[in-house]
Design a protein around this motif. Structure first.
Motif, short mmCIF file in Angstrom:
data_model
loop_
_atom_site.label_atom_id
_atom_site.label_comp_id
_atom_site.label_asym_id
_atom_site.label_seq_id
_atom_site.Cartn_x
_atom_site.Cartn_y
_atom_site.Cartn_z
N HIS A 33 -1.05 2.36 -0.58
CA HIS A 33 -0.25 1.33 0.06
C HIS A 33 -0.03 0.15 -0.89
CE1 HIS A 33 1.30 -1.43 3.07
NE2 HIS A 33 0.33 -2.28 2.76
N GLU A 48 2.03 2.06 7.46
CA GLU A 48 0.84 2.24 6.64
C GLU A 48 -0.28 1.30 7.05
OE1 GLU A 48 2.01 2.24 2.49
OE2 GLU A 48 2.56 4.36 2.63
N LYS A 105 -5.86 5.63 0.86
CA LYS A 105 -4.72 5.10 1.62
C LYS A 105 -4.45 3.65 1.23
CE LYS A 105 -1.90 6.16 4.51
NZ LYS A 105 -0.53 6.54 4.05
#
Length: 169
Positions: free
Chosen positions: A110, A75, A106
């Motif tokens: 994460h 990630e 994102k």
């Protein structure tokens, strides 16, 4: 008493969340987007470098931490690629803003996953002394990395408190 590793990581996570919100603010001018993007990019790069050294690497050395660490590293790489897509001179277009929104999503995904899952795994693997030691080393390295990455840009710097800020004009 010094802050724990997880408290220090969470502080950087909150900075990242705030910068992601500011980056995609509807009324932000192109100049504001550029400034906020640089601050976010430096924070993401510095945090990832220090976190990988002082959290992921120790956990990669254990069987229970191997899978989670690999996933988190993957990630980080995806976030880095989105930052590269955003590192263009023209930050005016809708395509740039769409990519900035994807980056924000994102990053939030994460951080949420890390705080809810990864920190629990790490908390079971690392003893209190190890967490404290890693926390001190993480904090020192985070500030060092912020300074290193901020030096790459003219428009951001690091305050005396160690935070990424807009450079004085």
């Amino acid at each position: 008493m010094s802050a724990s590793l997880f408290d220090l990581l969470h502080e950087s996570h909150e900075i990242q969340r705030q910068l992601c919100r500011r980056l995609t603010a509807a009324r932000a001018s192109t100049a504001q987007r550029e400034q906020v993007f640089l601050q976010l990019k430096v924070e993401l790069e510095a945090h990832a470098a220090a976190e990988e050294r002082f959290l992921y690497v120790p956990l990669l050395m254990t069987d229970p931490g191997l899978s989670s660490s690999r996933h988190a590293l993957s990630e980080h790489h995806q976030i880095e690629e989105l930052c590269e897509e955003l590192s263009v001179s023209d930050k005016q277009g809708e395509a740039w803003l769409d990519t900035a929104r994807r980056l924000g999503e994102k990053v939030r995904h994460h951080l949420k996953e890390e705080e809810r899952k990864f920190f629990k795994v790490a908390g079971r693997i690392l003893d209190t002394d190890k967490k404290d030691n890693l926390g001190r080393r993480y904090q020192k390295d985070l500030v060092r990395m912020r300074k290193k990455y901020a030096a790459d840009y003219q428009r951001v710097g690091v305050s005396r408190a160690g935070e990424v800020v807009a450079a004085p004009r």
